[in-house]
Design an enzyme around this catalytic site. Structure first.
Site, PDB file in Angstrom:
ATOM      1  N   ASP A  57     108.163 -22.569  53.385  1.00 32.28           N
ATOM      2  CA  ASP A  57     108.488 -23.538  54.444  1.00 32.28           C
ATOM      3  C   ASP A  57     107.863 -23.122  55.772  1.00 32.28           C
ATOM      4  O   ASP A  57     107.337 -23.960  56.515  1.00 32.28           O
ATOM      5  CB  ASP A  57     110.005 -23.666  54.588  1.00 32.28           C
ATOM      6  CG  ASP A  57     110.622 -24.391  53.398  1.00 32.28           C
ATOM      7  OD1 ASP A  57     109.870 -25.042  52.642  1.00 32.28           O
ATOM      8  OD2 ASP A  57     111.869 -24.310  53.248  1.00 32.28           O
ATOM      9  N   GLU A 113     103.001 -29.830  49.788  1.00 31.80           N
ATOM     10  CA  GLU A 113     102.050 -29.075  50.610  1.00 31.80           C
ATOM     11  C   GLU A 113     100.878 -29.936  51.041  1.00 31.80           C
ATOM     12  O   GLU A 113      99.873 -29.428  51.532  1.00 31.80           O
ATOM     13  CB  GLU A 113     101.553 -27.845  49.832  1.00 31.80           C
ATOM     14  CG  GLU A 113     100.629 -28.156  48.676  1.00 31.80           C
ATOM     15  CD  GLU A 113     101.368 -28.485  47.391  1.00 31.80           C
ATOM     16  OE1 GLU A 113     100.741 -28.456  46.336  1.00 31.80           O
ATOM     17  OE2 GLU A 113     102.587 -28.790  47.449  1.00 31.80           O
TER      18      GLU A 113
END
Length: 513
Positions: free
Chosen positions: A402, A429
């Site tokens: 993250d 992503e």
């Protein structure tokens, strides 16, 4: 944003309250002015009615006074004619005495009828009283006729009768010999009590004034009656100084010379005799009567003002409550607006990176495509993927993953771009950049700057396929040309193919399709 909305209801309600206060003040002033005018009109009506009553009564009393004096004058003229014809010899006196007694009996205003010789001795009288005080040469009326040769009726000051002790008004005429020399006086005496009787019928109030006067200002009768006021001269009164000089009758407001009390007067001169009658109503009594008449009216007006004030107070209280409620509603509305904005932001912004989320990306891409189609503009799309991100998560954990995405998002946001360009997190992503009206060269240079900015972060990635062992990104670029419009699926599909090509060719690169 909520602070911008607070003043609006407050200002409008405050203005409404001020307008209501102004309205109530105007209504209150109008009520006061109208009632003031009515009160003044009532007073003027009372004054006018009183002046009319005083004037009419003075005119009536003047005619009544003339009617009282005229038969007496005619009686004296007739008596003078008879004496001139038959003389005053002893044989004629019984006839004349009977005549005097008959005339006196027919005129209730008379106290007596008398005949005097040139020395002032009583020659004849309407009653048998010649033995008492039978010479009146000292009386003012007798001296007047001795000194004046006119034959008209003479009215003298009030005296007290020597025969009966009554108050009387002498009315006299000169009696001449045939050669015009002074022969004596004919006298008729009017009882003052007679005027008290006929003038006593009229109600003038406690301080009302009624007077019979000579033109020189001597009082012959006055009401309220006072013997000490008889024969008093008030020639300095406004009645004699200027009123009678300008008009023989009329009305006026002045302080009476007898007692200094202000009254509304009516006055009238007798047409045939040098006398004037005046009637006055006490002004203070009129004021009291006026106030008495206004008690109910003023009470009703006061109640009306109280009702208006009470209604105004209730309205003001309701307005105050309304203002408070409006403020609370405005505050609640602003809070709701802020919450809606927060919810909208949450709905359109990625919570992890702070970039636009997939929903905002889709909406913006649709609008950009519509705009590009309408204006025939180009539209570039960058599809970005973090290289080997699954390995990064497996190596460093999801929390580190993250953080890595946050850094990548900040790097994308830090690259200089136009305000109408959109940088979004596409999912997982993957990132995307929408570049409106941008050609391929400019878009490629921007893509390279983004790729270099991410590489410059030097985020360690030991399991990366890159030789540098840092986090890198691959970028697929597709530019929709103005002459070849595309839909959303085509545009995204072409950019994805370019991204796939970049991945196939070794990652950490930009491919164009």
């Amino acid at each position: 944003m909520s602070e911008e909305h607070h003043p609006q209801p407050d200002v409008s309600m405050q203005s409404l309250r001020r307008l209501l206060i102004l309205f109530l003040l105007v209504i209150g002033c109008a009520v006061v002015l109208v009632n003031g005018w009515v009160v003044y009109s009532i007073w003027q009506r009372i004054v006018n009615e009183t002046q009319n009553d005083a004037h009419n009564l003075s005119q009536s009393l003047s005619r009544q006074s003339e009617d009282t004096l005229l038969p007496v004058e005619l009686t004296l003229q007739d008596l003078r004619d008879r004496i001139t014809l038959v003389g005053l010899d002893a044989e004629r006196q019984n006839y004349l005495r009977t005549l005097l007694m008959e005339r006196k009996a027919s005129l209730p205003q008379l106290h007596g009828l008398f005949v005097y010789d040139s020395a002032g001795n009583w020659v004849l009288a309407s009653q048998s009283m010649l033995s008492q005080h039978n010479n009146n040469a000292d009386r003012a009326y007798f001296k007047y006729h001795q000194q004046h040769d006119d034959l008209s009726l003479h009215i003298d000051e009030v005296i007290r009768s020597r025969s009966t002790g009554e108050l009387i008004i002498p009315l006299s005429m000169r009696l001449n010999n045939r050669d015009g020399s002074f022969r004596g006086v004919l006298l008729a005496t009017l009882r003052v009590d007679y005027f008290r009787q006929i003038f006593g019928y009229y109600n003038l109030g406690d301080k009302g004034l009624l007077a019979l006067m000579t033109h020189t200002g001597d009082i012959l009768y006055v009401r309220p009656f006072s013997e000490r006021l008889l024969n008093r001269n008030i020639a300095y009164s406004p009645l004699f100084t200027h009123l009678l000089k300008s008009s023989s009758n009329g009305t006026a407001n002045y302080k009476a010379a007898l007692d200094g009390v202000e009254r509304l007067f009516g006055y009238a001169s007798l047409k045939r005799y040098p006398l004037v009658v005046t009637v006055g109503y006490d002004k203070q009594q009129l004021v009291q009567d006026w106030l008495t008449e206004l008690v109910v009216y003023l009470t009703l007006c006061a109640l009306l003002l109280l009702v208006i004030a009470a209604l105004g107070w209730l309205l003001m209280r309701n307005i105050a409550h309304t203002i408070r409620d409006q403020k609370e509603l405005a505050l609640a509305r602003d809070r709701l607006t802020a919450m809606n904005r927060t919810l909208q932001t949450l709905a359109l912004v990625d919570s992890l990176t702070g970039l636009a989320n997939r929903r905002q990306f889709d909406l913006y891409l649709d609008r950009s495509l519509e705009r590009a189609h309408k204006l025939r503009s180009s539209l570039a799309l960058l599809m970005i993927d973090v290289d080997s991100f699954k390995r990064f998560n497996d190596t460093y954990g999801h929390l580190a993953g993250d953080e890595c995405l946050k850094y990548v998002g900040n790097a994308l946001q830090s690259i200089e771009h136009r305000t109408d360009d959109l940088i979004a997190r596409y999912g997982g992503e993957e990132f995307a950049v929408i570049l409106y009206d941008c050609n391929q060269d400019v878009a490629r240079r921007l893509a390279e700057r983004i790729r270099e900015a991410v590489a410059a972060l030097a985020i360690p990635h030991r399991n990366s396929e890159s030789a540098t062992k840092v986090v890198t990104i691959s970028i697929g670029l597709h530019v929709m040309q103005s002459e070849q419009p595309e839909d959303r699926q085509t545009l995204i599909g072409q950019a994805d193919k370019a991204l796939y090509a970049a991945k196939t060719k070794g990652r950490n690169r930009t491919e164009v399709r």
